[in-house]
Motif scaffolding. Structure first.
Motif, mmCIF file in Angstrom:
data_model
loop_
_atom_site.group_PDB
_atom_site.id
_atom_site.type_symbol
_atom_site.label_atom_id
_atom_site.label_comp_id
_atom_site.label_asym_id
_atom_site.label_seq_id
_atom_site.Cartn_x
_atom_site.Cartn_y
_atom_site.Cartn_z
ATOM 1 N N ARG A 1 0.663 -0.955 -0.002
ATOM 2 C CA ARG A 1 -0.128 0.024 -0.045
ATOM 3 C C ARG A 1 0.686 1.226 -0.045
ATOM 4 O O ARG A 1 0.534 2.324 -0.471
ATOM 5 C CB ARG A 1 -0.855 0.063 1.238
ATOM 6 N N GLY A 2 2.050 1.195 0.514
ATOM 7 C CA GLY A 2 2.812 2.567 0.634
ATOM 8 C C GLY A 2 2.592 3.580 1.525
ATOM 9 O O GLY A 2 2.977 4.680 1.100
ATOM 10 N N SER A 3 1.960 3.419 2.535
ATOM 11 C CA SER A 3 2.042 4.358 3.275
ATOM 12 C C SER A 3 3.168 4.760 4.090
ATOM 13 O O SER A 3 3.235 6.060 4.216
ATOM 14 C CB SER A 3 0.758 4.184 4.601
ATOM 15 N N ASN A 4 4.265 4.130 4.256
ATOM 16 C CA ASN A 4 5.392 4.552 4.726
ATOM 17 C C ASN A 4 6.079 5.480 3.526
ATOM 18 O O ASN A 4 6.752 6.298 3.776
ATOM 19 C CB ASN A 4 6.215 3.117 5.130
ATOM 20 N N LEU A 5 6.000 4.851 2.283
ATOM 21 C CA LEU A 5 6.744 5.617 1.088
ATOM 22 C C LEU A 5 5.812 6.954 1.131
ATOM 23 O O LEU A 5 6.698 7.890 0.922
ATOM 24 C CB LEU A 5 6.369 4.723 -0.185
ATOM 25 N N ARG A 6 4.617 7.011 1.291
ATOM 26 C CA ARG A 6 4.005 8.211 1.460
ATOM 27 C C ARG A 6 4.472 9.405 2.478
ATOM 28 O O ARG A 6 4.772 10.585 2.094
ATOM 29 C CB ARG A 6 2.349 8.226 1.590
ATOM 30 N N ASN B 1 15.424 -1.100 6.523
ATOM 31 C CA ASN B 1 14.219 -1.509 6.756
ATOM 32 C C ASN B 1 13.435 -0.913 7.544
ATOM 33 O O ASN B 1 14.032 -0.903 8.911
ATOM 34 C CB ASN B 1 14.148 -3.066 6.768
ATOM 35 N N ILE B 2 12.172 -0.885 7.459
ATOM 36 C CA ILE B 2 11.262 -0.663 8.795
ATOM 37 C C ILE B 2 10.430 -1.910 8.958
ATOM 38 O O ILE B 2 9.924 -2.626 8.174
ATOM 39 C CB ILE B 2 10.353 0.689 8.563
ATOM 40 N N HIS B 3 10.483 -2.187 10.251
ATOM 41 C CA HIS B 3 9.499 -3.380 11.070
ATOM 42 C C HIS B 3 8.830 -3.004 12.079
ATOM 43 O O HIS B 3 9.165 -2.290 12.914
ATOM 44 C CB HIS B 3 10.755 -4.483 11.561
HETATM 45 C C1 GRF Z 1 4.606 -1.502 7.367
HETATM 46 O O1 GRF Z 1 3.998 -2.017 8.684
HETATM 47 C C2 GRF Z 1 5.951 -1.754 7.694
HETATM 48 O O2 GRF Z 1 6.600 -1.891 8.766
HETATM 49 C C3 GRF Z 1 6.267 -3.247 7.252
HETATM 50 O O3 GRF Z 1 5.394 -3.495 6.325
HETATM 51 C C4 GRF Z 1 4.204 -2.545 6.359
HETATM 52 C C5 GRF Z 1 4.287 -1.733 4.985
HETATM 53 O O4 GRF Z 1 3.181 -0.758 5.149
HETATM 54 N N1 GRF Z 1 7.599 -3.680 6.808
HETATM 55 P P1 GRF Z 1 3.119 0.387 4.081
HETATM 56 O O5 GRF Z 1 3.156 -0.328 2.379
HETATM 57 O O6 GRF Z 1 4.116 1.387 4.278
HETATM 58 O O7 GRF Z 1 1.688 1.075 4.186
#
Ligand code: GRF
Length: 212
Positions: free
Chosen positions: A10-15, A102-104
């Motif tokens: 979905r890319g919410s972190n990218l956004r 990476n984000i976890h």
């Molecule tokens: C996030 O929860 C991130 O921590 C994990 O995958 C998910 C990605 O979400 N690695 P989004 O695509 O950034 O919305």
């Protein structure tokens, strides 16, 4: 600083990264899935996108070789995994040693892998959160750069907890990227992370949960 972002969904972190007005150039967003929502987000921000479907490759090594080529065409200083849902080969990881993060969605080393929020609830932890770390060959086990913690509340289900953590992901990830742009982060030879910040540590700072 040139950045290539890898996504799968979905890319919410990218956004959050694209909206943070960071002093970096987002050279490309690459997805292993054509239906990743993040592709439209990248395009809306004028960032070039590429789909590299893993189904088209015989094995992990072949895919990771093609992925490395696609990444290197943009000569990035940093490769950012933002919800890139693939296990990476040791060769690939080695190639980007010290320049892939990476984000976890958990406070590593607790809860590596998938379904972190449901597992955190099942374990009964009172504090949960997210971690930004360097990527190494072992999944979700690389040197930790930064973490954000949130309380687990009575009555939380996995969805509610995920949403609380995600809000912090969207703050933490851009913050860390800014530190990289300011050359404040490095992976030392001993495998530990140095973050150079002019911070005043509050020795009594704590997140207590539950807070009666
Ligand atoms: C996030 O929860 C991130 O921590 C994990 O995958 C998910 C990605 O979400 N690695 P989004 O695509 O950034 O919305």
């Amino acid at each position: 600083m040139r950045v290539v972002v890898l996504i799968s969904g979905r890319g919410s972190n990218l956004r959050a990264l694209l909206q943070a007005d960071l002093p970096v150039t987002f050279a490309a967003v690459i997805s292993n899935r054509a239906d990743a929502g993040g592709l439209a987000i990248a395009a809306a921000h004028g960032v070039p996108t590429q789909v590299l479907a893993h189904q088209a490759y015989a094995d992990r090594a072949a895919y990771d070789g093609a992925l490395a080529q696609a990444i290197d065409a943009h000569a990035p200083d940093l490769v950012v995994l933002a919800g890139f849902m693939r296990v990476l080969t040791a060769d690939f990881v080695r190639r980007y040693h010290g320049r892939m993060i990476n984000i976890h969605p958990a406070l590593l080393p607790a809860f590596p892998g998938l379904n972190t929020h449901a597992r955190a609830l099942a374990a009964g932890v009172r504090v949960h959160g997210c971690t930004v770390h360097f990527v190494t060959a072992e999944v979700d086990a690389g040197p930790i750069i930064a973490q954000a913690a949130v309380p687990v509340r009575a009555g939380d289900d996995a969805e509610a907890l995920a949403a609380r953590v995600l809000r912090q992901e969207h703050r933490l990830f851009p913050t860390v990227l800014r530190w990289f742009a300011q050359e404040r982060v490095s992976l030392r030879d001993d495998g530990r992370v140095a973050v150079r910040l002019d911070e005043d540590i509050d020795e009594d700072a704590a997140l207590v949960a539950p807070l009666g």
